[in-house]
Design an enzyme around this catalytic site. Structure first.
Site, PDB file in Angstrom:
ATOM      1  N   PRO A   1      -4.270  14.562   3.921  1.00 20.47           N
ATOM      2  CA  PRO A   1      -3.974  13.504   4.887  1.00 20.47           C
ATOM      3  C   PRO A   1      -2.838  12.587   4.432  1.00 20.47           C
ATOM      4  O   PRO A   1      -2.735  12.269   3.249  1.00 20.47           O
ATOM      5  CB  PRO A   1      -5.291  12.719   4.948  1.00 20.47           C
ATOM      6  CG  PRO A   1      -5.912  12.927   3.607  1.00 20.47           C
ATOM      7  CD  PRO A   1      -5.454  14.258   3.103  1.00 20.47           C
ATOM      8  N   GLY A   2      -2.010  12.159   5.362  1.00 14.64           N
ATOM      9  CA  GLY A   2      -1.016  11.138   5.050  1.00 14.64           C
ATOM     10  C   GLY A   2       0.404  11.573   5.301  1.00 14.64           C
ATOM     11  O   GLY A   2       0.702  12.762   5.384  1.00 14.64           O
TER      12      GLY A   2
ATOM     13  N   HIS B   1       2.898  14.377   0.041  1.00 16.12           N
ATOM     14  CA  HIS B   1       2.189  15.622  -0.285  1.00 16.12           C
ATOM     15  C   HIS B   1       3.208  16.749  -0.318  1.00 16.12           C
ATOM     16  O   HIS B   1       4.242  16.665   0.356  1.00 16.12           O
ATOM     17  CB  HIS B   1       1.146  15.957   0.780  1.00 16.12           C
ATOM     18  CG  HIS B   1       0.022  14.971   0.873  1.00 16.12           C
ATOM     19  ND1 HIS B   1      -0.948  14.862  -0.098  1.00 16.12           N
ATOM     20  CD2 HIS B   1      -0.280  14.048   1.819  1.00 16.12           C
ATOM     21  CE1 HIS B   1      -1.807  13.915   0.258  1.00 16.12           C
ATOM     22  NE2 HIS B   1      -1.423  13.402   1.404  1.00 16.12           N
TER      23      HIS B   1
ATOM     24  N   HIS C   1      -4.806  -0.545   6.433  1.00 21.97           N
ATOM     25  CA  HIS C   1      -4.469   0.319   7.587  1.00 21.97           C
ATOM     26  C   HIS C   1      -5.461   0.259   8.755  1.00 21.97           C
ATOM     27  O   HIS C   1      -6.119   1.245   9.087  1.00 21.97           O
ATOM     28  CB  HIS C   1      -4.222   1.756   7.154  1.00 21.97           C
ATOM     29  CG  HIS C   1      -5.204   2.395   6.214  1.00 21.97           C
ATOM     30  ND1 HIS C   1      -6.564   2.215   6.310  1.00 21.97           N
ATOM     31  CD2 HIS C   1      -5.012   3.254   5.176  1.00 21.97           C
ATOM     32  CE1 HIS C   1      -7.148   2.925   5.375  1.00 21.97           C
ATOM     33  NE2 HIS C   1      -6.222   3.558   4.666  1.00 21.97           N
TER      34      HIS C   1
ATOM     35  N   HIS D   1       0.824  -1.202   0.000  1.00 22.80           N
ATOM     36  CA  HIS D   1       0.000   0.000   0.000  1.00 22.80           C
ATOM     37  C   HIS D   1       0.866   1.265   0.000  1.00 22.80           C
ATOM     38  O   HIS D   1       1.355   1.689   1.043  1.00 22.80           O
ATOM     39  CB  HIS D   1      -0.866  -0.049   1.270  1.00 22.80           C
ATOM     40  CG  HIS D   1      -1.856   1.045   1.408  1.00 22.80           C
ATOM     41  ND1 HIS D   1      -2.883   0.987   2.326  1.00 22.80           N
ATOM     42  CD2 HIS D   1      -1.996   2.237   0.794  1.00 22.80           C
ATOM     43  CE1 HIS D   1      -3.605   2.088   2.260  1.00 22.80           C
ATOM     44  NE2 HIS D   1      -3.076   2.876   1.332  1.00 22.80           N
TER      45      HIS D   1
ATOM     46  N   ASN E   1      -5.443   5.848  -6.792  1.00 20.07           N
ATOM     47  CA  ASN E   1      -6.002   7.211  -6.669  1.00 20.07           C
ATOM     48  C   ASN E   1      -5.098   8.277  -7.270  1.00 20.07           C
ATOM     49  O   ASN E   1      -4.724   9.250  -6.633  1.00 20.07           O
ATOM     50  CB  ASN E   1      -6.351   7.547  -5.215  1.00 20.07           C
ATOM     51  CG  ASN E   1      -5.138   7.643  -4.297  1.00 20.07           C
ATOM     52  OD1 ASN E   1      -4.108   7.051  -4.574  1.00 20.07           O
ATOM     53  ND2 ASN E   1      -5.264   8.391  -3.215  1.00 20.07           N
TER      54      ASN E   1
ATOM     55  N   ASN F   1      -5.400   9.450   7.191  1.00 13.44           N
ATOM     56  CA  ASN F   1      -6.604   8.613   7.137  1.00 13.44           C
ATOM     57  C   ASN F   1      -6.213   7.148   7.253  1.00 13.44           C
ATOM     58  O   ASN F   1      -5.423   6.705   6.426  1.00 13.44           O
ATOM     59  CB  ASN F   1      -7.332   8.793   5.806  1.00 13.44           C
ATOM     60  CG  ASN F   1      -8.091  10.092   5.756  1.00 13.44           C
ATOM     61  OD1 ASN F   1      -8.437  10.671   6.768  1.00 13.44           O
ATOM     62  ND2 ASN F   1      -8.330  10.563   4.547  1.00 13.44           N
TER      63      ASN F   1
ATOM     64  N   HIS G   1     -10.231   0.112   2.131  1.00 10.15           N
ATOM     65  CA  HIS G   1      -9.612   1.131   2.996  1.00 10.15           C
ATOM     66  C   HIS G   1     -10.527   1.562   4.137  1.00 10.15           C
ATOM     67  O   HIS G   1     -10.075   2.179   5.090  1.00 10.15           O
ATOM     68  CB  HIS G   1      -9.137   2.307   2.155  1.00 10.15           C
ATOM     69  CG  HIS G   1      -7.962   1.952   1.305  1.00 10.15           C
ATOM     70  ND1 HIS G   1      -6.889   2.783   1.130  1.00 10.15           N
ATOM     71  CD2 HIS G   1      -7.678   0.827   0.616  1.00 10.15           C
ATOM     72  CE1 HIS G   1      -6.005   2.194   0.349  1.00 10.15           C
ATOM     73  NE2 HIS G   1      -6.472   0.996   0.020  1.00 10.15           N
TER      74      HIS G   1
ATOM     75  N   ASP H   1       1.417   2.762   3.568  1.00 12.33           N
ATOM     76  CA  ASP H   1       0.492   3.852   3.215  1.00 12.33           C
ATOM     77  C   ASP H   1       1.281   5.133   2.929  1.00 12.33           C
ATOM     78  O   ASP H   1       0.860   6.242   3.298  1.00 12.33           O
ATOM     79  CB  ASP H   1      -0.564   4.083   4.296  1.00 12.33           C
ATOM     80  CG  ASP H   1      -1.733   4.927   3.772  1.00 12.33           C
ATOM     81  OD1 ASP H   1      -1.752   5.225   2.563  1.00 12.33           O
ATOM     82  OD2 ASP H   1      -2.606   5.290   4.573  1.00 12.33           O
TER      83      ASP H   1
HETATM   84  O1  DOR Z   1      -3.845   9.511   4.867  1.00 10.10           O
HETATM   85  C1  DOR Z   1      -3.972   8.909   3.819  1.00 10.10           C
HETATM   86  N1  DOR Z   1      -3.640   9.469   2.643  1.00 10.10           N
HETATM   87  N2  DOR Z   1      -4.487   7.671   3.840  1.00 10.10           N
HETATM   88  C2  DOR Z   1      -4.799   7.005   2.717  1.00 10.10           C
HETATM   89  O2  DOR Z   1      -5.168   5.858   2.776  1.00 10.10           O
HETATM   90  C3  DOR Z   1      -4.689   7.731   1.402  1.00 10.10           C
HETATM   91  C4  DOR Z   1      -3.623   8.720   1.443  1.00 10.10           C
HETATM   92  C5  DOR Z   1      -3.481   9.626   0.242  1.00 10.10           C
HETATM   93  O3  DOR Z   1      -3.737   9.219  -0.877  1.00 10.10           O
HETATM   94  O4  DOR Z   1      -3.033  10.755   0.447  1.00 10.10           O
END
Ligand code: DOR
Length: 442
Positions: free
Chosen positions: A330-331, A320, A241, A67, A106, A289, A193, A316
């Site tokens: 998020p992430g 960004h 996750h 992932h 995505n 997330n 997810h 995961d």
């Molecule tokens: O925090 C997250 N960001 N969790 C995910 O599963 C997707 C990811 C993202 O694509 O930025």
């Protein structure tokens, strides 16, 4: 390609640990020795005993990630700079000890056709750093209205090895069931997810509950639904996750009942709690997330990894740009810290054995992907290996990441365990700069 001898290592895989040496030829492990072969001379020899004087280094199977987000195509952002590219992500993966990675669908546009997946895979293959298996989305454009090309794939192919609608899930039960039946026909796991919990979570949101409250309702409800519909369709559900104690318990019960179920945890849910999210900023640098949860949840996730409820660790990796992250994207970037974070949280302070860690990070995810040629150190297996110093203590500095995504919750934190070298199909694709016997042998 010349055969390669790796000697004087502690060999680690899910079956145990022993002192030994390995010969790789034509990209595969040819032979193993206990100890060091006397008098053997190879043009390419890596001596674990002299890489860092006084240290016994560990040679283990390259890691396998179920992932990650590579943001390619379409990583372009408001700043007109990609948050990541297939190249920067593959470099990051190799630096983190990974040899095989599944990237999520995505992207912009989403990966919903075999042609799109093949293009991305070909661009990654051309770099020769890792094996990339793009996941294919369940619905066209990840729009949740009609099935993607999965309905037209005739026989199982080399890829995809995993299907997933990523964080969107498929909200229509009928369409989700149809997708699960295609997955069953193709014998592929569906990574769920569980970020979209439908009505219950919506009600909690409407009632003005905090994100940490409604997102828990969301994850638990979505996990229950995925397991139920998976059972109905006879499909293989892989829960991504896992972060709540309730979701871990649901998976444990589903497995006990004989369900075709696997599941993963992310390093940040293994090592961190909501306290870290608060410190970093719940709406910005600490946002992920699913969110970082309570101490009890964290302990339940670790327990589930120990007792086999959860099968694998998956990064995961979610790069960004700084601007997007500050605005609440998020992430976290995770490929380059996952081994150290897991070694620190699970082995050094959690009581997990190193062979179990290797199972969670290499052998089990390889099995989930049906890749029977990797994840262990044994003759005939792929020459995908990495060298780790399990005693090294270092401080995470995002500026040194190969990933373009520099957002990490571990900035300036001390962690144990460092990847020193990654070998992919018998070729060194990553090494730290300070190898002392570089000129002597390679
Ligand atoms: O925090 C997250 N960001 N969790 C995910 O599963 C997707 C990811 C993202 O694509 O930025």
């Amino acid at each position: 390609m010349n055969p390669m001898l790796l000697r004087n290592f502690t060999l680690l895989d899910e079956t145990g640990m022993r002192g030994g040496s390995v010969i790789i030829e034509d990209g595969c492990i040819r032979e193993l020795w206990n100890g060091c072969p006397e008098g053997a001379s190879f043009p390419c020899t890596i001596d674990g005993g002299s890489l860092i004087p006084g240290r016994v280094l560990t040679l283990m199977p390259a890691l396998v990630d179920l992932h990650a987000h590579f943001r390619d195509p379409g990583g372009q952002t408001a700043e007109a700079l990609p948050a990541e590219t297939v190249e920067s992500a593959a470099l990051a993966a190799a630096a983190g000890g990974y040899g095989t990675v599944v990237c999520m669908a995505n992207t912009k546009p989403p990966i919903d056709t075999l042609a799109a997946a093949a293009d991305l895979k070909a661009r990654s293959d051309a770099l020769g750093l890792i094996d990339l298996y793009p996941a294919l989305s369940l619905t066209r454009g990840m729009a949740g209205r009609e099935l993607s090309e999965i309905a037209r794939i005739e026989t199982p192919l080399d890829f995809p090895r995993l299907l997933s609608e990523d964080g969107k899930d498929v909200l229509d039960d009928g369409l989700f069931l149809a997708a699960l039946r295609e997955a069953r026909r193709l014998k592929l796991p569906v990574s769920c997810h569980c970020d979209a919990g439908g009505g219950q979570a919506e009600a909690a949101k409407q009632a003005g509950e905090a994100r940490r409250v409604w997102s828990r309702v969301e994850e638990n409800a979505a996990t229950r639904r995925a397991l139920e519909l998976g059972r109905k369709a006879g499909a293989w559900i892989h829960i991504a996750h896992v972060s709540t104690q309730e979701a871990a318990a649901l998976i444990r019960s589903a497995k006990k009942a004989g369900g075709l179920v696997s599941a993963e945890a992310a390093p940040h849910h293994i090592a961190l709690t909501e306290d870290a999210a608060q410190e970093l900023g719940e709406a910005s640098y600490g946002r992920v997330n699913p969110p970082l949860r309570t101490g009890e949840d964290r302990r339940a996730v670790v327990q589930a990894l120990m007792d086999g409820t959860l099968d694998a660790v998956a990064t995961d990796h979610a790069p960004h740009t700084q601007k997007d992250k500050a605005a609440g994207a998020p992430g976290f970037s995770g490929l380059e810290t996952s081994f150290a974070v897991c070694l620190t949280a699970l082995v050094k302070t959690g009581g997990l054995s190193l062979p179990r860690l290797s199972a969670l990070m290499s052998a089990a995810p390889a099995r989930i992907l049906g890749l029977t040629d990797r994840g262990r150190i044994a003759p005939g297996y792929r020459g995908d290996l990495c060298v780790a110093d399990t005693e090294a203590v270092w401080t995470v500095q995002a500026a040194a990441f190969r990933s373009r995504g520099k957002n990490t919750p571990y900035q300036n934190r001390e962690v144990s365990g460092r990847i020193l070298m990654t070998i992919h199909r018998g070729r060194i694709v990553y090494e730290t700069e300070n190898r002392q016997n570089r000129n002597a042998h390679v």
